[in-house]
Design an enzyme around this catalytic site. Sequence first.
Site, PDB file in Angstrom:
ATOM      1  N   TYR A   1     -10.602  -3.885 -23.170  1.00  0.00           N
ATOM      2  CA  TYR A   1     -11.729  -3.424 -23.972  1.00  0.00           C
ATOM      3  C   TYR A   1     -11.207  -2.663 -25.190  1.00  0.00           C
ATOM      4  O   TYR A   1     -10.243  -1.899 -25.083  1.00  0.00           O
ATOM      5  CB  TYR A   1     -12.624  -2.474 -23.182  1.00  0.00           C
TER       6      TYR A   1
ATOM      7  N   HIS B   1     -18.291  -4.747 -24.838  1.00  0.00           N
ATOM      8  CA  HIS B   1     -17.865  -5.781 -23.906  1.00  0.00           C
ATOM      9  C   HIS B   1     -16.353  -6.003 -24.047  1.00  0.00           C
ATOM     10  O   HIS B   1     -15.783  -5.804 -25.123  1.00  0.00           O
ATOM     11  CB  HIS B   1     -18.586  -7.099 -24.194  1.00  0.00           C
TER      12      HIS B   1
ATOM     13  N   LYS C   1     -14.823 -14.454 -23.759  1.00  0.00           N
ATOM     14  CA  LYS C   1     -13.580 -13.700 -23.825  1.00  0.00           C
ATOM     15  C   LYS C   1     -12.455 -14.611 -24.316  1.00  0.00           C
ATOM     16  O   LYS C   1     -12.459 -15.812 -24.055  1.00  0.00           O
ATOM     17  CB  LYS C   1     -13.213 -13.115 -22.459  1.00  0.00           C
TER      18      LYS C   1
END
Length: 253
Positions: free
Chosen positions: A152, A160, A195
């Site tokens: 993070y 997020h 991601k």
Amino acid sequence: MDLSGPRWKGRGFAEIANSNPMSRVVLQLQTALSQSGTAAFLAGNNALLRAEPEIANLLSRAAFGREVINSGTDNQIFQLGPEEAFYLSHSLKCLKITRDSDDTPPSENELWAYLKSKNEAFPESYMAYKHLRSKNWVVKPGIQYGVDFVAYRHHPALVHSEYAVIVVREGDRNSRLSSMTDLYCTLRACGSVAKTLLKLSIRCCGVNGSMRDSPDCLEDFDVDERTITRFIPAQSREDRDLDEVAMEFGEKV
């Protein structure tokens, strides 16, 4: 690393993060732990820490561990993962760690051996954790995403995670991402949760690194960062039709 824009969880959260840089919060935690003499005790693969309100607040703000017991008293119990506990003990030198049965802290080598006995890949895992934390990324377990860690930009309550991290020991042919099937599945999973897959290859550059039997091996480790993305033709092609291109060049198609 690809530092693309973070996905903040709410309006104004970026300003909150900018006014409270993680480096400053970690330094405050380091100072408070050093001055208090707080100790954690080993419990299996983790360490448990009884924290007073100030320490508990700083642990939460710095995103170390997780609160497991809050009895309503002044003290709260935090559970630290092995990498977190050793980072506070070894790298920041602000946390004492004792055994379950007595208050005698093990030596640094004994603690290293204990954690390595619980996880043979601990040296590489810790090196990856230390590498990211030293760059002021918040690092949390990534088991829910099928990876080693998630990283993070700031506190998980504000933003997020941007990276799904896989740790690979150089030369290990049985490691994660060694097969195209595993690589493709991992990329698909990372894409579905927005991601970027970050592969951290831990290379041994000296004798101590190959031994891996004490923290001295960390000095001989090198970390190679690679972000891996899936090629999506629709995101890479030109969306203009032939007539538009022809007009640009003064030609007819």
